[in-house]
Design an enzyme around this catalytic site. Structure first.
Site, PDB file in Angstrom:
ATOM      1  N   GLU A 105     -20.352 -32.044   2.377  1.00 36.65           N
ATOM      2  CA  GLU A 105     -20.550 -33.274   3.153  1.00 36.65           C
ATOM      3  C   GLU A 105     -21.206 -32.986   4.492  1.00 36.65           C
ATOM      4  OE1 GLU A 105     -20.553 -36.347   3.146  1.00 36.65           O
ATOM      5  OE2 GLU A 105     -19.001 -37.252   1.907  1.00 36.65           O
ATOM      6  N   ASP A 106     -21.929 -33.964   4.983  1.00 33.88           N
ATOM      7  CA  ASP A 106     -22.503 -33.861   6.323  1.00 33.88           C
ATOM      8  C   ASP A 106     -21.444 -34.163   7.381  1.00 33.88           C
ATOM      9  OD1 ASP A 106     -22.299 -36.443   5.383  1.00 33.88           O
ATOM     10  OD2 ASP A 106     -24.275 -37.088   6.052  1.00 33.88           O
ATOM     11  N   ASP A 109     -15.832 -39.210   8.651  1.00 32.38           N
ATOM     12  CA  ASP A 109     -15.381 -40.092   9.732  1.00 32.38           C
ATOM     13  C   ASP A 109     -13.974 -40.571   9.369  1.00 32.38           C
ATOM     14  OD1 ASP A 109     -15.055 -41.888  11.755  1.00 32.38           O
ATOM     15  OD2 ASP A 109     -16.735 -43.170  11.247  1.00 32.38           O
ATOM     16  N   PHE A 158     -21.156 -41.785  17.702  1.00 33.58           N
ATOM     17  CA  PHE A 158     -22.100 -41.891  16.594  1.00 33.58           C
ATOM     18  C   PHE A 158     -23.190 -40.843  16.794  1.00 33.58           C
ATOM     19  CE2 PHE A 158     -25.509 -43.596  13.998  1.00 33.58           C
ATOM     20  CZ  PHE A 158     -24.809 -43.902  12.838  1.00 33.58           C
ATOM     21  N   ARG A 171     -32.883 -38.251  10.427  1.00 32.44           N
ATOM     22  CA  ARG A 171     -32.309 -37.265   9.507  1.00 32.44           C
ATOM     23  C   ARG A 171     -32.995 -35.911   9.642  1.00 32.44           C
ATOM     24  NH1 ARG A 171     -28.981 -39.959   5.728  1.00 32.44           N
ATOM     25  NH2 ARG A 171     -29.691 -41.993   5.055  1.00 32.44           N
TER      26      ARG A 171
HETATM   27  P1  IMP Z   1     -16.240 -42.307   6.097  1.00 28.15           P
HETATM   28  O1  IMP Z   1     -15.984 -42.851   4.721  1.00 28.15           O
HETATM   29  O2  IMP Z   1     -15.757 -43.199   7.189  1.00 28.15           O
HETATM   30  O3  IMP Z   1     -15.746 -40.878   6.268  1.00 28.15           O
HETATM   31  O4  IMP Z   1     -17.827 -42.335   6.295  1.00 28.15           O
HETATM   32  C1  IMP Z   1     -18.615 -41.256   5.999  1.00 28.15           C
HETATM   33  C2  IMP Z   1     -20.071 -41.646   5.994  1.00 28.15           C
HETATM   34  O5  IMP Z   1     -20.382 -42.529   7.087  1.00 28.15           O
HETATM   35  C3  IMP Z   1     -20.929 -40.408   6.225  1.00 28.15           C
HETATM   36  O6  IMP Z   1     -21.238 -39.768   5.011  1.00 28.15           O
HETATM   37  C4  IMP Z   1     -22.126 -40.968   6.930  1.00 28.15           C
HETATM   38  O7  IMP Z   1     -23.058 -41.444   5.996  1.00 28.15           O
HETATM   39  C5  IMP Z   1     -21.576 -42.149   7.716  1.00 28.15           C
HETATM   40  N1  IMP Z   1     -21.279 -41.762   9.106  1.00 28.15           N
HETATM   41  C6  IMP Z   1     -20.058 -41.648   9.691  1.00 28.15           C
HETATM   42  N2  IMP Z   1     -20.169 -41.284  10.980  1.00 28.15           N
HETATM   43  C7  IMP Z   1     -21.488 -41.163  11.218  1.00 28.15           C
HETATM   44  C8  IMP Z   1     -22.269 -40.808  12.399  1.00 28.15           C
HETATM   45  O8  IMP Z   1     -21.751 -40.499  13.491  1.00 28.15           O
HETATM   46  N3  IMP Z   1     -23.617 -40.799  12.239  1.00 28.15           N
HETATM   47  C9  IMP Z   1     -24.234 -41.104  11.070  1.00 28.15           C
HETATM   48  N4  IMP Z   1     -23.556 -41.444   9.966  1.00 28.15           N
HETATM   49  C10 IMP Z   1     -22.206 -41.472  10.035  1.00 28.15           C
END
Ligand code: IMP
Length: 185
Positions: A105-106, A109, A158, A171
């Site tokens: 994963e990148d 959150d 963010f 990206r």
């Molecule tokens: P989660 O389900 O809340 O963990 O969301 C994860 C996804 O939200 C990541 O794979 C990203 O695509 C997007 N995301 C969450 N935080 C960021 C951020 O700070 N920048 C860009 N994308 C984010």
């Protein structure tokens, strides 16, 4: 155009993690992963599109055979927050029966998308499912998402770059940074 010009041009406010720091941490993670999966097959599963950069660099940092496969999911959410309700847009090509799966994963959150994904992949009979992420935000820690390999714990801002987008842009930045506030307004 060099990366500094790209960053200036794209209104990057502050570099949070440099390219060198990202690559150095990935090299350390690759040593840990290489050791843990010694003697086992390893399938890296990336979630499109954000994980493209970390997948490419992590796979090349690993001094062993790996397979790579990809999923595309859409998480129903409002704005920048996900809801945990997920739809598969592109499924894996690989049968997971008996495989050691490492989700790459990148960023995590809330971890809602990932929790769903882990449950989904575990139902396919793999030998193991673990998670590696380049970045982790505080909510993921609070929600007790079990992540075996973490690149960096970052504050609740963010961020963009190194695969992460804002409205599909940024990206291709080599570093991770925050955006200038005027971008949002
Ligand atoms: P989660 O389900 O809340 O963990 O969301 C994860 C996804 O939200 C990541 O794979 C990203 O695509 C997007 N995301 C969450 N935080 C960021 C951020 O700070 N920048 C860009 N994308 C984010």
């Amino acid at each position: 155009m060099d990366q500094q010009h790209v960053a200036d041009d794209l209104a990057l406010d502050q570099t949070l993690i440099t390219e060198d720091e990202l690559q150095a941490r990935l090299a350390e993670m690759a040593v840990d992963i290489g050791g843990d999966y010694d003697g086992k097959d390893l399938l890296l599963v990336g979630v499109l599109k954000g994980a493209v950069m970390v997948m490419a660099d992590l796979a090349r940092a690993l001094d062993r055979h790996v397979e790579m496969d990809w999923m595309a999911v859409s998480s129903y959410g409002s704005g920048t927050k996900s809801s945990g309700v997920v739809r598969i847009l592109k499924d894996l090509d690989t049968d997971l029966e008996g495989r050691h799966v490492l989700i790459v994963e990148d960023i995590i959150d809330t971890g809602l998308t990932l929790s769903w994904l882990v449950t989904n992949l575990r139902s396919r009979g793999p030998a193991s499912v673990e998670i590696a992420t380049m970045l982790r935000k505080p909510d993921a820690v609070q929600n007790d998402i079990q992540v075996k390999y973490v690149g960096f714990d970052i504050p609740n801002a963010f961020v963009v770059g190194y695969g992460l987008d804002y409205a599909e842009k940024y990206r291709n930045l080599r570093c991770v940074g925050t955006l200038a506030p005027h971008v949002y307004s």
